[in-house]
Design a protein around this motif. Structure first.
Motif, PDB file in Angstrom:
ATOM      1  N   THR A  56    -134.488 -28.640  -6.215  1.00  0.00           N
ATOM      2  CA  THR A  56    -135.159 -28.039  -5.066  1.00  0.00           C
ATOM      3  C   THR A  56    -134.640 -26.610  -4.917  1.00  0.00           C
ATOM      4  O   THR A  56    -133.497 -26.316  -5.260  1.00  0.00           O
ATOM      5  N   VAL A  57    -135.501 -25.746  -4.417  1.00  0.00           N
ATOM      6  CA  VAL A  57    -135.121 -24.375  -4.100  1.00  0.00           C
ATOM      7  C   VAL A  57    -135.363 -24.197  -2.614  1.00  0.00           C
ATOM      8  O   VAL A  57    -136.489 -24.373  -2.142  1.00  0.00           O
ATOM      9  N   ASN A  58    -134.305 -23.917  -1.884  1.00  0.00           N
ATOM     10  CA  ASN A  58    -134.364 -23.775  -0.425  1.00  0.00           C
ATOM     11  C   ASN A  58    -134.969 -25.012   0.230  1.00  0.00           C
ATOM     12  O   ASN A  58    -135.758 -24.923   1.170  1.00  0.00           O
ATOM     13  N   ARG A  60    -137.153 -27.136  -0.964  1.00  0.00           N
ATOM     14  CA  ARG A  60    -138.497 -27.508  -1.404  1.00  0.00           C
ATOM     15  C   ARG A  60    -138.469 -27.813  -2.892  1.00  0.00           C
ATOM     16  O   ARG A  60    -137.883 -27.075  -3.680  1.00  0.00           O
ATOM     17  N   ASP A  73    -131.385 -17.503  -2.421  1.00  0.00           N
ATOM     18  CA  ASP A  73    -131.987 -18.803  -2.689  1.00  0.00           C
ATOM     19  C   ASP A  73    -130.903 -19.821  -3.015  1.00  0.00           C
ATOM     20  O   ASP A  73    -129.926 -19.517  -3.696  1.00  0.00           O
ATOM     21  N   VAL A  74    -131.107 -21.032  -2.531  1.00  0.00           N
ATOM     22  CA  VAL A  74    -130.184 -22.132  -2.794  1.00  0.00           C
ATOM     23  C   VAL A  74    -130.890 -23.130  -3.707  1.00  0.00           C
ATOM     24  O   VAL A  74    -131.913 -23.700  -3.331  1.00  0.00           O
ATOM     25  N   GLN A 111    -125.064 -27.886  -5.615  1.00  0.00           N
ATOM     26  CA  GLN A 111    -125.952 -26.777  -5.268  1.00  0.00           C
ATOM     27  C   GLN A 111    -125.312 -25.459  -5.666  1.00  0.00           C
ATOM     28  O   GLN A 111    -124.103 -25.344  -5.768  1.00  0.00           O
ATOM     29  N   THR A 113    -125.924 -21.044  -5.138  1.00  0.00           N
ATOM     30  CA  THR A 113    -126.580 -19.985  -4.391  1.00  0.00           C
ATOM     31  C   THR A 113    -126.628 -18.736  -5.259  1.00  0.00           C
ATOM     32  O   THR A 113    -125.652 -18.383  -5.900  1.00  0.00           O
TER      33      THR A 113
END
Length: 139
Positions: A56-58, A60, A73-74, A111, A113
Motif C-alpha cells: 500500500t502507498v499512503n 491505499r 509517501d509511506v 513500512q 518512508t
C-alpha cells in the motif's frame, strides 16, 4: 519501449538535466523503490510483489509498478503479506546491504518512508552514460 519513451519525454519537459531527471524518475517507480527499501531481493521480485497487491502507498492498495512515489509517501506491506518468508529474508539482506539516504525504513512496522527525491550522486545504479540515452531519444 513506448513506456520508456514516454518517461523520457516527461523527464525532458522537467527543469534540470534531462539524463538526471530520467534516472530520478526511474528510481521513483514503485517497483524500484520496493527493491531499494528491501522488501525484495531483485527488481523483478519487487515488480511481482507490486503486481500481486502486497503493498500500500499512503494506506491505499497500489498494484501498478510504474507508480511514481513522492517525498513523504509511506510504502507499507499489507498485513497478510508480512509472514512471507522471502520478504523477511530480503529485509534481513537489506540491513547488510544498507539503505539509500532518501529512504527511511521501519522494519518492525514493515513500512518505509520516502524522505526526499533520489539524487544522481547517491544512486548506486551501475555506471552508464545517460547522455547517450538522451541523444538517442532526442532525435
Amino acid at each position: 519501449e513506448k513506456q520508456f519513451r514516454d518517461c523520457f519525454h516527461r523527464a525532458d519537459r522537467m527543469k534540470g538535466v534531462t539524463g538526471e531527471n530520467l534516472l530520478v524518475m526511474l528510481e521513483r517507480r514503485l517497483d524500484s523503490m520496493v527493491y531499494r527499501m528491501g522488501f525484495a531481493t531483485s527488481r523483478t521480485e519487487a515488480r511481482q510483489l507490486v503486481r500481486h497487491g502486497h503493498l500500500t502507498v499512503n494506506g491505499r492498495k497500489v498494484n501498478i509498478p510504474s507508480y511514481l512515489v513522492r517525498p513523504g509517501d509511506v510504502v507499507e506491506l499489507r498485513e497478510k503479506s508480512r509472514k512471507i518468508a522471502r520478504i523477511n529474508e530480503a529485509l534481513d539482506g537489506v540491513m547488510r546491504r544498507g539503505l539509500p539516504s532518501w529512504v527511511e525504513l521501519t522494519r518492525d512496522a514493515f513500512q518505509a518512508t520516502v524522505k526526499t527525491l533520489p539524487v544522481r550522486e547517491e544512486m548506486t545504479t551501475p555506471s552508464f552514460q545517460e547522455h547517450l540515452i538522451v541523444e538517442l531519444y532526442s532525435k
